[in-house]
Design an enzyme around this catalytic site. Structure first.
Site, PDB file in Angstrom:
ATOM      1  N   GLU A  39      -4.527 -15.143  11.935  1.00  0.00           N
ATOM      2  CA  GLU A  39      -3.850 -15.692  13.337  1.00  0.00           C
ATOM      3  C   GLU A  39      -4.964 -14.932  14.474  1.00  0.00           C
ATOM      4  O   GLU A  39      -4.783 -15.215  15.612  1.00  0.00           O
ATOM      5  CB  GLU A  39      -2.659 -14.825  13.554  1.00  0.00           C
ATOM      6  CG  GLU A  39      -1.419 -15.826  13.067  1.00  0.00           C
ATOM      7  CD  GLU A  39      -1.136 -15.392  11.366  1.00  0.00           C
ATOM      8  OE1 GLU A  39      -2.159 -14.668  10.634  1.00  0.00           O
ATOM      9  OE2 GLU A  39      -0.154 -15.588  10.935  1.00  0.00           O
ATOM     10  N   TRP A  48      10.451   5.927   5.526  1.00  0.00           N
ATOM     11  CA  TRP A  48       9.335   4.803   5.198  1.00  0.00           C
ATOM     12  C   TRP A  48       8.429   5.576   4.504  1.00  0.00           C
ATOM     13  O   TRP A  48       7.910   6.503   4.761  1.00  0.00           O
ATOM     14  CB  TRP A  48       8.756   4.244   6.350  1.00  0.00           C
ATOM     15  CG  TRP A  48       9.421   3.025   7.089  1.00  0.00           C
ATOM     16  CD1 TRP A  48      11.061   2.929   6.696  1.00  0.00           C
ATOM     17  CD2 TRP A  48       9.223   2.138   8.116  1.00  0.00           C
ATOM     18  NE1 TRP A  48      11.482   1.871   7.555  1.00  0.00           N
ATOM     19  CE2 TRP A  48      10.350   1.520   8.396  1.00  0.00           C
ATOM     20  CE3 TRP A  48       8.000   1.876   8.720  1.00  0.00           C
ATOM     21  CZ2 TRP A  48      10.266   0.746   9.393  1.00  0.00           C
ATOM     22  CZ3 TRP A  48       7.895   1.123   9.847  1.00  0.00           C
ATOM     23  CH2 TRP A  48       9.266   0.353  10.177  1.00  0.00           C
ATOM     24  N   THR A  77      -2.143 -20.153   6.948  1.00  0.00           N
ATOM     25  CA  THR A  77      -1.726 -18.806   6.735  1.00  0.00           C
ATOM     26  C   THR A  77      -1.501 -18.888   5.098  1.00  0.00           C
ATOM     27  O   THR A  77      -0.877 -20.035   4.650  1.00  0.00           O
ATOM     28  CB  THR A  77      -0.775 -18.142   7.180  1.00  0.00           C
ATOM     29  OG1 THR A  77       0.402 -18.839   7.185  1.00  0.00           O
ATOM     30  CG2 THR A  77      -1.045 -17.754   8.741  1.00  0.00           C
ATOM     31  N   LYS A  82      11.356   1.724   1.615  1.00  0.00           N
ATOM     32  CA  LYS A  82      12.613   2.256   2.530  1.00  0.00           C
ATOM     33  C   LYS A  82      13.403   3.124   1.882  1.00  0.00           C
ATOM     34  O   LYS A  82      14.209   2.820   1.016  1.00  0.00           O
ATOM     35  CB  LYS A  82      13.237   1.272   3.379  1.00  0.00           C
ATOM     36  CG  LYS A  82      12.441   0.398   4.291  1.00  0.00           C
ATOM     37  CD  LYS A  82      13.302  -0.619   4.715  1.00  0.00           C
ATOM     38  CE  LYS A  82      12.233  -1.536   5.665  1.00  0.00           C
ATOM     39  NZ  LYS A  82      11.749  -2.587   4.845  1.00  0.00           N
TER      40      LYS A  82
HETATM   41  P1  ADP Z   1      -2.233 -13.859   4.489  1.00  0.00           P
HETATM   42  O1  ADP Z   1      -2.720 -12.778   3.421  1.00  0.00           O
HETATM   43  O2  ADP Z   1      -0.918 -13.945   4.573  1.00  0.00           O
HETATM   44  O3  ADP Z   1      -3.218 -15.219   4.082  1.00  0.00           O
HETATM   45  P2  ADP Z   1      -4.225 -12.899   6.141  1.00  0.00           P
HETATM   46  O4  ADP Z   1      -5.202 -13.104   5.174  1.00  0.00           O
HETATM   47  O5  ADP Z   1      -4.374 -13.448   7.565  1.00  0.00           O
HETATM   48  O6  ADP Z   1      -2.874 -13.406   5.817  1.00  0.00           O
HETATM   49  O7  ADP Z   1      -4.217 -11.267   6.049  1.00  0.00           O
HETATM   50  C1  ADP Z   1      -3.797 -10.722   7.152  1.00  0.00           C
HETATM   51  C2  ADP Z   1      -3.016  -9.401   6.522  1.00  0.00           C
HETATM   52  O8  ADP Z   1      -3.687  -8.732   5.768  1.00  0.00           O
HETATM   53  C3  ADP Z   1      -2.841  -8.305   7.847  1.00  0.00           C
HETATM   54  O9  ADP Z   1      -1.711  -8.704   8.585  1.00  0.00           O
HETATM   55  C4  ADP Z   1      -2.608  -7.190   6.944  1.00  0.00           C
HETATM   56  O10 ADP Z   1      -1.498  -6.943   6.470  1.00  0.00           O
HETATM   57  C5  ADP Z   1      -3.601  -7.411   5.919  1.00  0.00           C
HETATM   58  N1  ADP Z   1      -4.898  -6.711   6.084  1.00  0.00           N
HETATM   59  C6  ADP Z   1      -5.959  -7.113   6.622  1.00  0.00           C
HETATM   60  N2  ADP Z   1      -6.889  -6.236   6.543  1.00  0.00           N
HETATM   61  C7  ADP Z   1      -6.522  -5.089   6.251  1.00  0.00           C
HETATM   62  C8  ADP Z   1      -6.784  -3.853   5.835  1.00  0.00           C
HETATM   63  N3  ADP Z   1      -8.208  -3.510   5.975  1.00  0.00           N
HETATM   64  N4  ADP Z   1      -6.005  -2.540   5.510  1.00  0.00           N
HETATM   65  C9  ADP Z   1      -4.733  -3.095   5.191  1.00  0.00           C
HETATM   66  N5  ADP Z   1      -4.136  -4.404   5.247  1.00  0.00           N
HETATM   67  C10 ADP Z   1      -5.134  -5.306   5.731  1.00  0.00           C
END
Ligand code: ADP
Length: 541
Positions: free
Chosen positions: A330, A443, A185, A438
């Site tokens: 994940e 929210w 991640t 917040k």
């Molecule tokens: P990171 O950015 O930490 O590497 P990921 O690439 O796995 O993590 O991204 C996952 C996160 O991206 C999700 O938990 C969510 O917050 C955000 N995300 C993914 N797709 C969307 C979407 N279509 N709309 C809003 N948020 C999204």
């Protein structure tokens, strides 16, 4: 009593064997780092992947060992996807956009044995080569003619490795629960954590992702994944393409509007995938040059929320349907896809756009729920938001080497996203828990505010963050990047919100910036913005 059907493990190599046997003539086209366009077929991919599997064995890579890549989307990366996982080793895709210190941390943590990298990343590899503890071989993914001069001892050449081997290799059979690939991640907070996929989880994800109400991939498609193969397996497209026999088009390092558009048109691409920031660049190029998309039918947009204005432009101006998706590293990554139900087809356009702004319905295999602060499930009313939890056979059970302890709550994985679900099962992300603003015990969704802001014709990008406020805890600050040459004043921006969101959601202030920092996966970095503007004094204070 057991059923009496064959026990065949679900293995990644079977995708390649299928693609070679049934779609052997299908093309894979890559824009190379070396500058030219490379073409070959699934038959070639399969033969060269077998040679590479032999090369890995010759390098002493054993089953269960991790092999890292620092590479763009291209055919050699695709060969490694199959050669490494297919032979029972673990493909660890490193994200080259991370800070070198993080790359070192991750490579050490994963105990990578070999590092394959594109020419572009030689400076990065030279900077980390003496620091990484376990990497024994460094391989440049190029041919002899393009091998760079380097201070790294014993640098190997990809094409030399392939040429030295036979294309006979029998893919081994093993337990489908064996690890196949590893992705960390981005670690916006704390150290990155590894998610270790298995052959079984990958195959199940591939079946489900290809379905008509998911990404709807078929042998008729020409797929161009802009989403990088170094982050969550390019959303599974390298596997899905083999499963359905789709043509694959890899853009390499050239992700600017012109390079992408040339490939879309030249290779008759029908389906693409990427984060909203990538499409912003592409749309700006297409609009300013009065171009069209003559073959593109659908584009998958996710990773962060797709603004409704972007959907409208794609659909109304260019006839490209937007598939809004949501997922996480994940989750392999696919969780939901926004495909209409039959009854949505009877709705008017405004209603349908409201549905499409949502992140969509779960694909079979994923189960989801939203819970309140006490962990109690919230009814599917399309309004009440809470934390989103998921479970399923391609969702992480625990992080690599147990980092961070047990992440699950009663068998469910807490996503860190705040969402609601409507009666039809469409899920909508209102925010990431850590980005939600917040204000006075309530929210405010930063995503909703950003979606309104980017609909203004003068706005190129917008991010909304919470700023500490003595009375309300936090109030929204909008950071705006204007389009080149466009004029927009603070008051005009604020007036634009009138009637579009609740009055008390309107940002307290607007600041104009030259850029908004993007993270390693192309998302706006709100943590950085909060640091940058932490001293900003809101006029309402
Ligand atoms: P990171 O950015 O930490 O590497 P990921 O690439 O796995 O993590 O991204 C996952 C996160 O991206 C999700 O938990 C969510 O917050 C955000 N995300 C993914 N797709 C969307 C979407 N279509 N709309 C809003 N948020 C999204």
């Amino acid at each position: 009593m057991n059923g009496q059907m064959m026990q065949q493990p679900l293995l990644i190599s079977s995708l390649l064997v299928y693609a070679e046997r049934h779609h052997g003539e299908q093309e894979i086209v890559s824009r190379r780092i070396e500058g030219d366009i490379h073409r070959y077929t699934y038959r070639d991919l399969a033969a060269r992947s077998r040679r590479m599997a032999n090369a890995l064995a010759a390098l002493g890579v054993q089953a269960g060992a991790t092999v890292a890549t620092l590479a763009w989307n291209g055919y050699r990366h695709m060969e490694l996807y199959y050669a490494v996982s297919g032979s029972g080793s673990i493909l660890h895709t490193l994200n080259p956009r991370l800070h070198p210190d993080q790359v070192v941390y991750i490579a050490d943590h994963a105990e990578d044995q070999v590092l394959f990298f594109d020419l572009t990343f030689l400076p990065l590899v030279e900077a980390i080569a003496s620091r990484v503890k376990t990497i024994r071989h460094f391989v440049v993914m190029t041919d002899r003619a393009h091998m760079p001069a380097s201070k790294i001892d014993g640098l190997l050449c990809y094409e030399d490795l392939v040429d030295a081997q036979d294309d006979q290799f029998a893919w081994p059979s093993f337990d489908e629960n064996s690890a196949s690939s590893l992705c960390y991640t981005s670690g916006t907070t704390g150290n990155p954590k590894g998610v270790l996929y298995s052959h079984r989880s990958t195959l199940l994800h591939t079946y489900a992702a290809a379905l008509p109400d998911a990404l709807h991939c078929s042998a008729h498609d020409a797929v161009l994944p802009v989403v990088p193969m170094f982050h969550v397996n390019a959303w599974g497209l390298p596997y899905i393409a083999c499963m359905v026999g789709a043509k694959l088009v890899f853009p390499g390092a050239a992700l600017d509007g012109k390079s992408l558009h040339d490939l879309f048109e030249g290779e008759r691409v029908t389906l693409s995938a990427g984060v909203p920031t990538v499409w912003q660049g592409l749309l700006a190029y297409v609009e300013s040059n009065n171009l069209t998309f003559s073959t593109m039918k659908r584009t998958i947009i996710g990773g962060s929320a797709c603004p409704p204005t972007m959907m409208r432009t794609f659909q109304e101006k260019y006839g490209v349907f937007v598939l809004h998706v949501w997922g996480m590293t994940e989750m392999s990554p696919l969780g939901t896809v926004c495909n209409f139900k039959a009854r949505n087809l009877e709705q008017d356009s405004a209603e349908r756009y409201a549905v499409q702004a949502k992140q969509g319905r779960v694909v079979f295999g994923v189960d989801m729920k939203v819970v309140d602060s006490l962990g109690k499930e919230i009814p599917w009313d399309g309004e009440t938001s809470g934390e989103l939890l998921v479970r399923g056979p391609w969702i992480v059970d625990r992080y690599f080497k147990g980092e961070g302890g047990n992440p699950l709550i009663d068998g469910w994985f807490p996503t860190g996203d705040v969402a609601n679900i409507d009666v039809d099962g469409f899920m909508q992300i209102t925010d990431r828990a850590k980005d939600v603003i917040k204000s006075g015990g309530e929210w405010i969704s930063s995503i909703d505010i950003e979606n309104v802001a980017v609909a203004h014709p003068a706005v190129a990008m917008a991010a909304c963050i919470g700023i500490v406020h003595p009375k309300w805890d936090e109030r929204p600050l909008l950071v705006v990047v204007r389009k080149p040459g466009a004029e927009l004043a603070r008051e005009q921006m604020l007036e634009f919100f009138d009637g579009k969101i609740a009055k008390w959601w309107t940002p307290d202030d607007v600041v104009f910036a030259d850029t908004i920092p993007l993270g390693a996966t192309g998302k706006m970095q709100k943590t950085k913005l909060r640091e940058l503007y932490c001293a900003h004094r809101l006029p309402t204070v």
